[in-house]
Every structure is written in structure tokens, then in C-alpha cells.
Design an enzyme around this catalytic site. Structure first.
Site, PDB file in Angstrom:
ATOM      1  N   CYS A  45       0.838  -1.209   0.000  1.00 27.32           N
ATOM      2  CA  CYS A  45       0.000   0.000   0.000  1.00 27.32           C
ATOM      3  C   CYS A  45       0.870   1.256   0.000  1.00 27.32           C
ATOM      4  O   CYS A  45       0.555   2.246  -0.673  1.00 27.32           O
ATOM      5  CB  CYS A  45      -0.926   0.016   1.216  1.00 27.32           C
ATOM      6  SG  CYS A  45      -2.079  -1.365   1.237  1.00 27.32           S
TER       7      CYS A  45
HETATM    8  C1  BEZ Z   1       0.450  -4.637   1.863  1.00 30.66           C
HETATM    9  O1  BEZ Z   1       0.127  -3.525   1.473  1.00 30.66           O
HETATM   10  O2  BEZ Z   1       1.605  -5.022   1.752  1.00 30.66           O
HETATM   11  C2  BEZ Z   1      -0.574  -5.549   2.476  1.00 30.66           C
HETATM   12  C3  BEZ Z   1      -1.735  -5.025   3.021  1.00 30.66           C
HETATM   13  C4  BEZ Z   1      -2.641  -5.877   3.616  1.00 30.66           C
HETATM   14  C5  BEZ Z   1      -2.407  -7.232   3.658  1.00 30.66           C
HETATM   15  C6  BEZ Z   1      -1.251  -7.737   3.084  1.00 30.66           C
HETATM   16  C7  BEZ Z   1      -0.322  -6.900   2.488  1.00 30.66           C
END
Ligand code: BEZ
Length: 211
Positions: A45
Site C-alpha cells: 500500500c
Molecule cells: C500490503 O500492502 O503489503 C498488504 C496489506 C494488507 C495485507 C497484506 C499486504
């Protein structure tokens, strides 16, 4: 509930990093990319929000406003913006909705309970100036999106709204397009004076109009 292509994008009022947003008023007469990310302070994210911030000039050029969303609290969003700037080299330059009560996520079907009932998936809604949903995408948490592809789809939507054409697989701005089957050859002679190549009667390729 889910939101599908052709629907009017549901209106909502929710807190954001730029104050309370009433969605339809905020959108005005612009194109909007509304997208959710699962959680603040997570790696993928962080890269995505940096990527969208870096593309601001490209969104502006196309008359598009970006609006992010997650089910995090507002205070959380503000702190995370510093991390995005420090790790991705771009300051957050569009609002993030703090949908802590999940009201917007539920309206748009951004929570897929069999994936996670506490976070949204990576949803994208491209909404036109008439508030109509024109494109939706859903990605899982572990796969970061390609925002150049989102710009490409906006280019296609904006072009195909203006001319009786469709864009082929992997099309990029400036490349040849397809004359839609509903246009007869007779009508095509008027609309596409530069001519076309008919690979099949239903597959007529012509230079991009208005280039
Ligand atoms: C990420 O942005 O890396 C992520 C967000 C939620 C669950 C797994 C990964």
C-alpha cells in the site's frame, strides 16, 4: 452490495485527510479514480500511494481526480503520509477517505469477506463526469496495481466516448484503433476519411482519430 459498470456511483459523506467529503459534490464534473487499499502502514500500500502521487500531473492532464480509501482511522492516515514521502519520494497529493465505520466500503462492495472481513481488497472504480461507473478492477492484498494501466484505460474511455471506436488489446495512446461494428462501411467513409484496413469485415483498423 457491489457497484457495477453502468451504475451511478453511490454518493457518501465521510472524513478524509482533506476534511469531510460529500462525494458527488467533491467530484464536481470531473473524472474520478476512487480506489481502496487494505491497510495503512503496510508495504504494498505504501508503494501504491507513492505511485499515484507521482502520477498527479498525468491525472491532471486527463481531468481526473484521485481519491483513496481504507478503513483506517483519520489520525492514522496523517502519520502514514510522512512514511510515504520518506520512502517513496512523493508527498501524498490527493485525499484519503478514513472509512473507519466501513460505510463507504460496504456501499461499494470493497470488503470481500472470504478474503478478509476487516480490510478492503484493492478496488478501483473509474467514474465519469456524469457520475457513472465506467470501469472496475479488483486486486488481492499481495498484488500492487499498475497505475499506468489505469491511465491507459482512462485514455481509452475518453477516446471512445468521443469517437465511434474501440481500443484493441495493449493499445497505447496514439496507436491504431478499431471501428466499432455498429458503424457501417458507408458511415465509416464519412467518420474516418483517413480510411481503414479490414482484417475481417468485423475487424476494421484505423488511425487514432483526433491525434
Ligand atoms: C500490503 O500492502 O503489503 C498488504 C496489506 C494488507 C495485507 C497484506 C499486504
Amino acid at each position: 452490495m457491489s457497484v457495477r459498470i453502468g451504475d451511478i456511483a453511490p454518493d457518501f459523506e465521510q472524513d478524509s485527510t482533506e476534511g469531510k467529503i460529500r462525494f458527488h459534490d467533491w467530484a464536481g464534473g470531473k473524472w474520478v479514480v476512487l480506489f481502496s487499499h487494505p491497510k495503512n502502514f503496510t508495504p504494498v500500500c505504501t508503494t501504491e500511494l507513492g505511485a499515484v502521487s507521482k502520477l498527479k500531473a498525468e491525472f491532471d492532464k486527463r481531468g481526473v481526480k484521485a481519491l483513496g480509501l481504507s478503513v483506517d482511522q483519520l489520525t492514522n492516515h496523517d502519520k502514514w503520509a510522512d512514511d510515504i514521502e520518506q520512502t517513496q519520494g512523493a508527498r501524498l497529493n490527493f485525499p484519503l477517505i478514513a472509512d473507519a465505520d466501513k460505510s463507504v466500503s460496504d456501499k461499494y462492495g470493497m470488503i470481500h469477506p472470504n478474503a478478509s472481513d476487516t480490510m478492503t481488497v484493492r478496488s478501483v472504480f473509474i467514474i465519469d463526469p456524469n457520475k457513472k461507473v465506467r470501469l472496475t478492477l479488483t486486486y488481492p492484498a499481495a498484488t500492487g496495481r499498475n497505475f499506468d494501466e489505469i491511465l491507459r484505460t482512462i485514455d481509452s474511455l475518453q477516446l471512445t466516448d468521443k469517437h465511434s471506436v474501440a481500443t484493441p488489446a495493449d493499445w497505447q495512446q496514439g496507436e491504431d484503433v478499431i471501428i466499432v461494428p455498429s458503424v457501417t462501411d458507408e458511415a465509416a467513409k464519412e467518420k474516418f476519411p483517413q480510411g481503414w484496413k479490414a482484417l475481417r469485415p468485423y475487424l476494421r483498423v484505423t488511425p487514432q482519430p483526433g491525434k
